[in-house]
Design a protein around this motif. Structure first.
Motif, mmCIF file in Angstrom:
data_model
loop_
_atom_site.group_PDB
_atom_site.id
_atom_site.type_symbol
_atom_site.label_atom_id
_atom_site.label_comp_id
_atom_site.label_asym_id
_atom_site.label_seq_id
_atom_site.Cartn_x
_atom_site.Cartn_y
_atom_site.Cartn_z
ATOM 1 N N LYS A 292 -3.418 -4.023 -8.926
ATOM 2 C CA LYS A 292 -2.548 -4.074 -10.105
ATOM 3 C C LYS A 292 -3.141 -4.969 -11.180
ATOM 4 O O LYS A 292 -3.147 -4.621 -12.378
ATOM 5 C CB LYS A 292 -1.169 -4.584 -9.701
ATOM 6 C CG LYS A 292 -0.216 -4.750 -10.885
ATOM 7 C CD LYS A 292 1.110 -5.349 -10.459
ATOM 8 C CE LYS A 292 2.013 -5.543 -11.679
ATOM 9 N NZ LYS A 292 3.320 -6.147 -11.315
ATOM 10 N N PHE B 174 -2.796 1.901 -14.020
ATOM 11 C CA PHE B 174 -2.280 2.750 -12.952
ATOM 12 C C PHE B 174 -0.805 2.496 -12.665
ATOM 13 O O PHE B 174 -0.242 3.109 -11.756
ATOM 14 C CB PHE B 174 -3.103 2.561 -11.680
ATOM 15 C CG PHE B 174 -4.476 3.174 -11.758
ATOM 16 C CD1 PHE B 174 -4.639 4.516 -12.062
ATOM 17 C CD2 PHE B 174 -5.603 2.406 -11.548
ATOM 18 C CE1 PHE B 174 -5.901 5.081 -12.139
ATOM 19 C CE2 PHE B 174 -6.868 2.958 -11.621
ATOM 20 C CZ PHE B 174 -7.024 4.306 -11.924
ATOM 21 N N ILE C 276 1.106 0.120 -11.265
ATOM 22 C CA ILE C 276 1.555 -0.321 -9.939
ATOM 23 C C ILE C 276 2.741 -1.255 -10.144
ATOM 24 O O ILE C 276 2.613 -2.334 -10.716
ATOM 25 C CB ILE C 276 0.421 -1.030 -9.185
ATOM 26 C CG1 ILE C 276 -0.780 -0.093 -9.025
ATOM 27 C CG2 ILE C 276 0.900 -1.508 -7.816
ATOM 28 C CD1 ILE C 276 -1.984 -0.737 -8.374
ATOM 29 N N ASP D 234 6.407 -0.841 -5.716
ATOM 30 C CA ASP D 234 5.272 -0.300 -4.957
ATOM 31 C C ASP D 234 4.693 -1.359 -4.023
ATOM 32 O O ASP D 234 4.432 -1.093 -2.843
ATOM 33 C CB ASP D 234 4.182 0.190 -5.919
ATOM 34 C CG ASP D 234 4.609 1.403 -6.726
ATOM 35 O OD1 ASP D 234 5.513 2.130 -6.265
ATOM 36 O OD2 ASP D 234 4.040 1.618 -7.816
ATOM 37 N N ARG E 127 5.875 9.092 -3.120
ATOM 38 C CA ARG E 127 5.162 8.855 -4.365
ATOM 39 C C ARG E 127 4.414 10.119 -4.763
ATOM 40 O O ARG E 127 4.080 10.962 -3.925
ATOM 41 C CB ARG E 127 4.165 7.692 -4.225
ATOM 42 C CG ARG E 127 4.808 6.314 -4.088
ATOM 43 C CD ARG E 127 5.580 5.917 -5.332
ATOM 44 N NE ARG E 127 6.112 4.557 -5.255
ATOM 45 C CZ ARG E 127 7.295 4.233 -4.740
ATOM 46 N NH1 ARG E 127 8.069 5.190 -4.217
ATOM 47 N NH2 ARG E 127 7.709 2.984 -4.736
ATOM 48 N N LYS F 132 -0.463 8.285 -7.431
ATOM 49 C CA LYS F 132 -0.504 7.028 -6.674
ATOM 50 C C LYS F 132 -0.949 7.270 -5.226
ATOM 51 O O LYS F 132 -0.526 6.578 -4.304
ATOM 52 C CB LYS F 132 0.854 6.339 -6.706
ATOM 53 C CG LYS F 132 1.225 5.815 -8.098
ATOM 54 C CD LYS F 132 2.458 4.944 -8.072
ATOM 55 C CE LYS F 132 2.724 4.371 -9.464
ATOM 56 N NZ LYS F 132 3.915 3.493 -9.505
ATOM 57 N N LEU G 281 -2.237 4.380 -2.835
ATOM 58 C CA LEU G 281 -1.356 3.464 -2.112
ATOM 59 C C LEU G 281 -1.246 3.832 -0.632
ATOM 60 O O LEU G 281 -0.965 2.974 0.205
ATOM 61 C CB LEU G 281 0.036 3.456 -2.753
ATOM 62 C CG LEU G 281 0.125 2.879 -4.173
ATOM 63 C CD1 LEU G 281 1.545 3.025 -4.720
ATOM 64 C CD2 LEU G 281 -0.305 1.420 -4.206
#
Length: 757
Positions: free
Chosen positions: A76, A82, A84, A88, A181, A185, A188
């Motif tokens: 992040k 992105f 985040i 998350d 998600r 993403k 993750l």
């Protein structure tokens, strides 16, 4: 509502130091379902082999949650585009914390060894049980409101957490398989459990933690990995990528995994203990009952179907459905071992006897193992039939029971035969947003070409030696019939047991240093075990000649130039005929080994073919050289190196050589034979041809044996001796000590003795 840092709780972890976890994770930790992990060993039965392997799933899960949050936060901070979110990161931490909730007693022993035998039709993994346990934990402890309070959306975040605990393998061209998600993403899902290449925080923690408690070296630096991670897009998916220079660090990670499995997880004694615990649980699977949901009793074999029974901390267990409940608390932890061991129930007598063998160290016997890259069912069945034959021969009255266990042990880098780095992506310093793969041949030529190997291991459950020997014989027969190399030892220096009148069949020694009879697999008698001295001689050869000797089956070795004083001993040790080769007693009594020392290496008698059974020969040789020094005779190093006619000459005797001597008074005359230092006193007593009268006197006028019975006051003791003629470092070398004998005998002689030992 996001939590403030003031609400975080600090844990002091031996691996990661002081770590902070948010309140929601602390709330999960403080539930009975999670607290049970305190009593489940991380390494299963390894604790019975490695005393330090006492760590549990509890601390491992906390460590994974910490690393998951650290990696998500690093991504992040490094790539804000992105998006985040804090939710998350919190979900990733919860998944890391709860990923091992489904482990039963002794971790992988329960789901990997017990359940496949107790319920062969059940193919579920411990991750499936972890998901059900997480759902049970949230429901029983009413954590839904807590989750909403900390900013989670239950409609998708609960699914997201469960999907990260047991992610699916993504395939290009297929629809996006997750609901928690969206595809943007996808990275993750690679943090907690990475099914694509195995690079995830779960392994980061257990590599570091297991190595710490097992006392092994961890070559992987996970903190460095966290510093060099980025997210790059590849074919519509976003993947976690590493810096290109980190490829060696990742190979070290997988090599650490291989070493852990080879040295601990798959250790032959560890698997032996786990096999015995599994057998005990199988004997007790119908006798132990747990109180599950609705008050019904659930057997051990069905325990994963009822989460209430799986986690019941204050439930009572009984030995069968009809008997009364006992007032002893039961837990679905490793304490099942103690419950069986302390039980007086007849239904648990067989299981109890197996566990008693473990604590008294009366383990199953290890028959052997053989490397086999393709252990098919047909091979295993044929091996079992051979072992049944051995059991029938040795134990004819026990045909109804199986007294052996055949297992297949796999060693790999985590993805079976595949190189996991082939599925990893990297980026470069100059193009940080472009992902690429690095072929193995561009990394290093020293990497393995094969990433998986399998062993077939055989254990014998009885303790009588007769049936064990029968099993070993049948195992060797099976190996020959299937083209497998016999189960042999191949490490230099390993010892062996032997009995008089029997031949040794075990391979002992690496091929480069093994005796000819070992290389061509010729049985030898243990009481004249001369393969060991041959191996020692190969080390001596490397020292004298400065290169590896290599396998020898014929006596065709070249001699070093200039020759070493050790050549005589090397010749004797490298005799191809076993009955003519020097034994270890011969070596211990040889003059070269005992040269210049007050105490002999060994006062044991030499072999019968050596005429001097006493180590006093070394003292005699020392006296002879003192007499030579008194007559102003010495070896001139410069003379030997400059005059080719006086190079060491080969001797007709196979066990020694002749070193020419130069007489300072005789104008360069050479006394051949004065230093022909044979292995027996009798040979040294034979008069030698000399160039002057002094040599004749020296070679024929020998003192009586009593002269050598007492050590000379000039002779140093064994070991490094600090004395008056010490070198600049304060300690004298062996050559300095020997030279001092000559110098003290004739202080006026400026010529030092040249000893090419």
């Amino acid at each position: 509502m996001a939590s403030s840092k003031m609400d975080y709780k600090v844990f002091n972890d031996p691996i990661h130091g002081h770590i902070e976890l948010p309140p929601l994770l602390v709330r999960i930790i403080d539930t009975p379902q999670f607290q049970r992990l305190r009593f489940i060993k991380q390494q299963g039965g390894t604790y019975f082999v490695f005393p330090g392997a006492s760590h549990n799933r509890f601390e491992h899960s906390i460590g994974v949650a910490h690393l998951a949050g650290e990696l998500a936060q690093a991504l992040k901070t490094r790539q804000e585009n992105f998006n985040i979110t804090p939710a998350d990161i919190l979900c990733v931490q919860i998944a890391g914390l709860c990923h091992d909730l489904g482990h039963g007693p002794f971790s992988h022993l329960f789901d990997g060894m017990f359940m496949p035998k107790a319920r062969p039709e059940n193919k579920e993994k411990h991750e499936d049980v972890s998901i059900r346990m997480f759902e049970h934990l949230v429901k029983c402890n009413k954590l839904e409101l807590e989750m909403v309070k900390h900013g989670l959306d239950l409609s998708r975040d609960l699914d997201f957490i469960k999907e990260m605990i047991y992610p699916k393998i993504e395939k290009n061209g297929e629809p996006w398989p997750y609901r928690g998600r969206t595809k943007d993403k996808s990275f993750l899902y690679e943090i907690v459990s990475n099914k694509a290449n195995g690079i995830d925080v779960d392994k980061f923690d257990y590599f570091a933690r297991d190595c710490h408690h097992l006392g092994m070296q961890n070559n992987f630096d996970h903190l460095r990995f966290l510093m060099f991670t980025r997210v790059c897009e590849v074919d519509g998916y976003r993947h976690i990528c590493s810096r290109d220079k980190e490829v060696h660090n990742l190979y070290d990670m997988f090599n650490t995994r291989s070493c852990l499995h080879r040295r601990a997880c798959q250790h032959k004694v560890n698997k032996n203990v786990e096999m015995m615990i599994t057998d005990a649980l199988l004997k007790a699977k119908n006798a132990i009952k747990f109180e599950g949901s609705g008050g019904k009793l659930v057997s051990l074999v069905n325990i994963t179907e009822d989460m209430e029974a799986f986690t019941q901390l204050k439930a009572l267990f009984t030995f069968n459905v009809t008997s009364s409940l006992l007032s002893k608390p039961n837990t679905m932890w490793d304490q099942v071992f103690e419950h069986i061991l302390l039980s007086s129930s007849p239904d648990l007598a067989q299981a109890k006897s197996i566990l008693q063998r473990i604590i008294s160290r009366d383990l199953y016997k290890y028959v052997g193992q053989v490397l086999d890259d393709n252990p098919t069912k047909e091979k295993i069945d044929s091996l079992k039939s051979k072992l049944v034959q051995a059991q029938t021969e040795a134990l004819p009255d026990n045909r109804m029971h199986t007294f052996f266990e055949v297992t297949i042990v796999s060693m790999d880098y985590g993805m079976k035969e595949e190189d996991p780095i082939n599925n990893a992506y990297f980026y470069s310093k100059h193009s940080p947003d472009t992902a690429f793969k690095i072929p193995q041949d561009q990394v290093s030529k020293l990497l393995p070409n094969q990433f998986s190997e399998k062993f077939i291991r055989v254990y014998w459950k009885t303790t009588d030696s007769e049936s064990l020997e029968a099993a070993k014989r049948q195992f060797e027969v099976w190996c020959r019939e299937n083209g497998n190399r016999l189960p042999q030892l191949a490490d230099f220096g390993l010892s062996n047991h032997f009995q008089k009148g029997t031949l040794l069949q075990t391979y002992c020694g690496s091929p480069l240093h093994a005796a000819p009879e070992i290389v061509i697999v010729v049985p030898t008698r243990g009481q004249r075990w001369t393969a060991g001295p041959w191996g020692c001689c190969s080390m001596l050869w490397c020292t004298a000649v400065c290169h590896l000797m290599g396998p020898v089956t014929q006596h065709s070795l070249s001699r070093p130039n200039p020759r070493s004083d050790a050549c005589a001993l090397i010749d004797w040790l490298l005799t191809v005929r076993v009955d003519e080769r020097a034994t270890i007693e011969d070596v211990a009594n040889h003059w070269w080994v005992n040269w210049g020392y007050e105490e002999s290496v060994c006062d044991c008698p030499s072999s019968s073919n050596q005429e001097c059974p006493s180590p006093l020969l070394a003292r005699y040789i020392d006296w002879q050289n003192q007499v030579a020094a008194a007559s102003n005779m010495s070896v001139n190093p410069g003379y030997l190196s400059s005059n080719s006619s006086c190079q060491p000459q080969p001797s007709p005797h196979p066990f020694y050589f002749s070193l020419p001597l130069k007489s300072d008074r005789g104008g360069g005359g050479v006394h051949e034979g004065l230093s022909s230092l044979r292995k027996s006193r009798k040979e040294n007593a034979i008069p030698q041809t000399a160039a002057d009268t002094t040599a004749d006197v020296l070679s024929t006028s020998l003192p009586p044996l009593s002269t050598f019975s007492q050590p000379s006051s000039k002779m140093p003791k064994k070991g490094i001796l600090k004395n008056s003629y010490e070198g600049e470092s304060g300690y004298s070398t062996s050559s300095e000590r020997r030279g001092s004998v000559v110098r003290e005998t004739d202080a006026g002689n400026d010529t030092d003795a040249a000893l090419n030992r």
